[in-house]
Design an enzyme around this catalytic site. Structure first.
Site, PDB file in Angstrom:
ATOM      1  N   LYS A 299      66.138  18.995  58.343  1.00  0.00           N
ATOM      2  CA  LYS A 299      66.054  17.947  59.350  1.00  0.00           C
ATOM      3  C   LYS A 299      64.585  17.777  59.671  1.00  0.00           C
ATOM      4  O   LYS A 299      63.919  18.730  60.016  1.00  0.00           O
ATOM      5  CB  LYS A 299      66.809  18.361  60.609  1.00  0.00           C
ATOM      6  CG  LYS A 299      68.300  18.271  60.428  1.00  0.00           C
ATOM      7  CD  LYS A 299      69.019  18.414  61.721  1.00  0.00           C
ATOM      8  CE  LYS A 299      68.865  19.770  62.255  1.00  0.00           C
ATOM      9  NZ  LYS A 299      69.829  20.610  62.649  1.00  0.00           N
TER      10      LYS A 299
ATOM     11  N   MET B 172      57.328  21.640  68.654  1.00  0.00           N
ATOM     12  CA  MET B 172      57.636  20.215  68.419  1.00  0.00           C
ATOM     13  C   MET B 172      56.857  19.342  69.388  1.00  0.00           C
ATOM     14  O   MET B 172      57.405  18.419  69.988  1.00  0.00           O
ATOM     15  CB  MET B 172      59.148  19.977  68.561  1.00  0.00           C
ATOM     16  CG  MET B 172      59.952  20.693  67.501  1.00  0.00           C
ATOM     17  SD  MET B 172      61.720  20.513  67.726  1.00  0.00           S
ATOM     18  CE  MET B 172      62.062  21.860  68.844  1.00  0.00           C
TER      19      MET B 172
ATOM     20  N   GLY C 122      63.665  28.453  59.700  1.00  0.00           N
ATOM     21  CA  GLY C 122      62.247  28.772  59.917  1.00  0.00           C
ATOM     22  C   GLY C 122      62.047  29.573  61.196  1.00  0.00           C
ATOM     23  O   GLY C 122      62.806  29.411  62.157  1.00  0.00           O
ATOM     24  N   GLY C 123      61.058  30.445  61.194  1.00  0.00           N
ATOM     25  CA  GLY C 123      60.743  31.225  62.395  1.00  0.00           C
ATOM     26  C   GLY C 123      61.891  32.134  62.774  1.00  0.00           C
ATOM     27  O   GLY C 123      62.426  32.873  61.938  1.00  0.00           O
ATOM     28  N   ASP C 124      62.288  32.092  64.036  1.00  0.00           N
ATOM     29  CA  ASP C 124      63.429  32.855  64.525  1.00  0.00           C
ATOM     30  C   ASP C 124      64.600  31.887  64.701  1.00  0.00           C
ATOM     31  O   ASP C 124      64.416  30.814  65.276  1.00  0.00           O
ATOM     32  CB  ASP C 124      63.081  33.511  65.878  1.00  0.00           C
ATOM     33  CG  ASP C 124      64.218  34.407  66.330  1.00  0.00           C
ATOM     34  OD1 ASP C 124      64.157  35.612  66.058  1.00  0.00           O
ATOM     35  OD2 ASP C 124      65.186  33.893  66.928  1.00  0.00           O
TER      36      ASP C 124
ATOM     37  N   THR D  18      58.814  34.306  65.268  1.00  0.00           N
ATOM     38  CA  THR D  18      58.727  32.925  65.719  1.00  0.00           C
ATOM     39  C   THR D  18      57.274  32.440  65.683  1.00  0.00           C
ATOM     40  O   THR D  18      56.331  33.238  65.696  1.00  0.00           O
ATOM     41  CB  THR D  18      59.344  32.790  67.120  1.00  0.00           C
ATOM     42  OG1 THR D  18      59.481  31.400  67.407  1.00  0.00           O
ATOM     43  CG2 THR D  18      58.503  33.462  68.198  1.00  0.00           C
TER      44      THR D  18
ATOM     45  N   PRO E 154      57.249  32.244  59.829  1.00  0.00           N
ATOM     46  CA  PRO E 154      56.460  31.006  59.775  1.00  0.00           C
ATOM     47  C   PRO E 154      56.103  30.531  58.372  1.00  0.00           C
ATOM     48  O   PRO E 154      55.623  29.413  58.213  1.00  0.00           O
ATOM     49  CB  PRO E 154      55.197  31.380  60.552  1.00  0.00           C
ATOM     50  CG  PRO E 154      55.078  32.857  60.376  1.00  0.00           C
ATOM     51  CD  PRO E 154      56.477  33.386  60.305  1.00  0.00           C
TER      52      PRO E 154
ATOM     53  N   ASP F  15      66.564  25.172  55.927  1.00  0.00           N
ATOM     54  CA  ASP F  15      65.897  24.059  56.590  1.00  0.00           C
ATOM     55  C   ASP F  15      64.684  23.640  55.777  1.00  0.00           C
ATOM     56  O   ASP F  15      64.172  24.401  54.964  1.00  0.00           O
ATOM     57  CB  ASP F  15      65.405  24.498  57.982  1.00  0.00           C
ATOM     58  CG  ASP F  15      66.553  24.713  58.929  1.00  0.00           C
ATOM     59  OD1 ASP F  15      67.672  24.293  58.602  1.00  0.00           O
ATOM     60  OD2 ASP F  15      66.315  25.296  60.002  1.00  0.00           O
TER      61      ASP F  15
END
Ligand code: SAH
Length: 281
Positions: free
Chosen positions: A69, A182, A100-102, A130, A24, A47
């Site tokens: 993105k 999201m 990012g994360g997993d 994650t 994270p 990313d």
């Protein structure tokens, strides 16, 4: 194939891709393997979600390429990212694809893997922490609980078609816990759908924004207030539906620099644990 030397069993050099989960944001939440891969990387495609603190760990001699993105802003097409991965690896590069994360959660990992498979390029995946795991740790609440929820739902607020449809009845069921990724734009939609399917406006909801970063914020709210509460978030936010923070984990912002050493009970817990294991051995 040894992903760190690029030497295949027959001794030939070949390009390949290592997908790496960056977690994270806090470098302390990287896996040791991810840390090692970053230190040895030669080219890193990352990313926008990957934090500056993590990027600072990348081999200074490596080429850093942002293929970010944003949820709704201008972005690089997935097909271009796939093509770039294939191009670099075909050129003999050992490419670190940092997500990012997993990488396996809402990271379009399969699409990139398929492009590499088609080009005959070797790849491997290093998992990451994650957002849902990091958020649950931060608020001191378990994502599952015996007698309450034997299932955790990990859902997205939107998909390629717009706001994502879900099994609303299951998400609204008594005791259900859902990690909504999201979800900022979809918050009003999700809140409305859940209430239509029987969830109460007072269902506890926790928003964790910028998890593990200096600007981390925990917002304890309820389903009815979620749409307004989410308006206060600028950064990436994970929404936990059905969970309130543990009372010791205050609902307001916590100082992000809080370290384990700031918890007076931690060293004594460690001592107890080591005494315990000595007593039983
Ligand atoms: N692969 C990532 C998820 C990518 S989708 C993971 O495993 O966490 C992007 C969404 O993840 C964001 O919209 C947000 O919901 C969540 N997210 C990612 N990083 C976050 C962070 N540091 N703090 C809060 N939410 C985050």
């Amino acid at each position: 194939m040894d992903y760190f030397t690029g030497i295949s069993p027959n001794g030939q050099r070949a390009g390949d891709v290592l997908f790496v989960g960056a977690g994270p944001g806090d470098p302390d939440l990287l896996t040791v393997r991810a840390h090692r891969a970053l230190g040895q990387a030669r080219v890193v495609l990352h990313d926008r979600l990957v934090s500056e603190d993590i990027l600072a760990l990348v081999n200074p001699a490596a080429r850093l390429v942002e293929v970010g993105k944003t949820g709704f802003g201008p972005s690089i097409a997935q097909s271009e990212i796939n093509a770039l991965l294939v191009h670099l690896a075909s050129d003999g590069e050992q490419v670190v694809r940092l997500k990012g994360g997993d990488p396996a959660l809402f990271g379009r990992l399969d699409e990139e893997i398929e492009a590499l498979d088609q080009a005959g390029i070797a790849w491997s995946v290093v998992p990451g922490i994650t957002s849902a795991s990091a958020a649950s740790a931060r608020i001191g609440r378990s994502l599952t609980r015996r007698g309450r929820n034997g299932a955790l739902r990990i859902v997205t607020g939107h998909d390629a078609k717009g706001f994502a449809d879900q099994d609303w009845r299951a998400l609204a069921a008594e005791g259900a816990v859902t990690a909504l990724y999201m979800g900022k734009r979809a918050a009003r939609f999700v809140s409305g759908r859940l209430m239509m399917h029987g969830a109460g406006a007072d269902l506890p909801v926790t928003i964790v924004e910028n998890i593990s970063r200096v600007d981390e914020r925990i917002v304890a709210t309820c389903l009815g207030d979620l749409p307004d509460a989410v308006e206060t978030c600028d950064g990436p936010a994970l929404i936990l539906l059905g969970l309130a923070p543990h009372p010791r984990m205050t609902a307001r912002s916590l100082p992000a620099e809080l370290a384990l050493s700031d918890f007076p009970f931690f060293p004594s817990l460690l001592k107890e644990a080591s005494h315990g294991s000595r007593a039983t051995s």
